[in-house]
Design an enzyme around this catalytic site. Sequence first.
Site, PDB file in Angstrom:
ATOM      1  N   PRO A  73       0.709  -1.055  -0.007  1.00 43.52           N
ATOM      2  CA  PRO A  73      -0.164   0.181   0.069  1.00 43.52           C
ATOM      3  C   PRO A  73       0.812   1.317  -0.004  1.00 43.52           C
ATOM      4  CG  PRO A  73      -0.825  -1.737   1.371  1.00 43.52           C
ATOM      5  CD  PRO A  73       0.431  -2.255   1.044  1.00 43.52           C
ATOM      6  N   THR A 143     -16.415  -8.580 -13.289  1.00 44.24           N
ATOM      7  CA  THR A 143     -16.699  -9.335 -14.455  1.00 44.24           C
ATOM      8  C   THR A 143     -18.193  -9.809 -14.308  1.00 44.24           C
ATOM      9  OG1 THR A 143     -16.527 -11.296 -15.566  1.00 44.24           O
ATOM     10  CG2 THR A 143     -15.788 -11.218 -13.375  1.00 44.24           C
ATOM     11  N   TYR A 168     -12.226 -18.531 -10.305  1.00 44.46           N
ATOM     12  CA  TYR A 168     -11.985 -17.086 -11.047  1.00 44.46           C
ATOM     13  C   TYR A 168     -12.986 -16.157 -10.696  1.00 44.46           C
ATOM     14  CZ  TYR A 168     -11.707 -13.779 -14.844  1.00 44.46           C
ATOM     15  OH  TYR A 168     -11.778 -12.516 -15.343  1.00 44.46           O
ATOM     16  N   LYS A 172     -12.823 -12.692  -8.296  1.00 45.45           N
ATOM     17  CA  LYS A 172     -13.111 -11.230  -9.039  1.00 45.45           C
ATOM     18  C   LYS A 172     -14.229 -10.623  -8.013  1.00 45.45           C
ATOM     19  CE  LYS A 172     -12.437  -9.548 -12.516  1.00 45.45           C
ATOM     20  NZ  LYS A 172     -11.128  -8.825 -13.018  1.00 45.45           N
TER      21      LYS A 172
END
Length: 335
Positions: A73, A143, A168, A172
């Site tokens: 960060p 997505t 996946y 996301k």
Amino acid sequence: MQNPSPSRPPSAPAEPSGPPRTVIVLGGTGCVGRHVCAAFARRGHRAVVVARRPAAHLADHPFRSLDLSTASPADLRALFTEEGAHAVVNATDMGGATDVTSAADGGEARAAELLDASEGLARRLVRALAGIPSRPVLVHIGTIHEYGPGNPGTPLDETVPPAPSGAYARAKLAASRTVQSAADAGEISAVVLRLVNTCGPYPTPAGFVGKLLPTLRTAAETGAAPEVTVGDAVRDWIDVRDVAEAVVLAALRPAGNGTFNIGSGVGVPVRELVSQALTVAGLPDTGVREAPTRGLGADWIQADIGRARSLLGWAPRIPLRQSLSDMWDSKATSR
């Protein structure tokens, strides 16, 4: 009619007003990132590309080398502060892991890696941005698969409870939730864009159209009929340049925090997309074999894009046939 150059999408929407801004594009060398950089630059803004290595096709943009898989960060905050970022676009592809979207297991074998690459980066971005007084806007690209399988005939809108299928999509979704939760809590300013399948110039080699393109080129060069296997699925396809326009609007127009679906709003059978691609390539519609859908478990996907229309002032403008034609005219896939 002659197709427009892949680098100049037609009929650009009204420009967001305001002075030139600096926008940091994480993953700027990828398929989406390169078009996002171009879209900002066309408006006179400064797009800073952040990736491990520079790319020749982005030589006109400032470049900062950074390994986003390990950047802290503090590293990210220093970069954003030094560049005077007005907005940060997270266009990363999970460290090159997007090839799992076509895998039969949905990426389960790489679940931990995917989660770290996606949600881990999102968490570090939130921490970095929360420490900057100027509050740069984060545009996070997610997505449509975060919703999980769609129901035939029912477009997916932003109120659908997410139920992703496969590692996946879960990774996301975890990243999108991290960003949205921080925005809802007032820690950062952020917008999440959930994309449908993308097509258009310079596709990612990992995606369906990116794999289809070299097959068509080989067939055109050799004269042999292309052999293509397609699933029996219906997908929503959006030109990547339309995606870039949505990113610009999300970054520069005050629409508040939120999640927006970005798609064409039309479900197209994959078989039809392949037929159109064969037509623009001047190839016969033969040698196509159909097989049951595999991968993320979504047989039917169509996005409801009403929220993006009303709050971002965005709408798709490049038809699928033109998108595929411009893809065919592009010289190579994105690297």
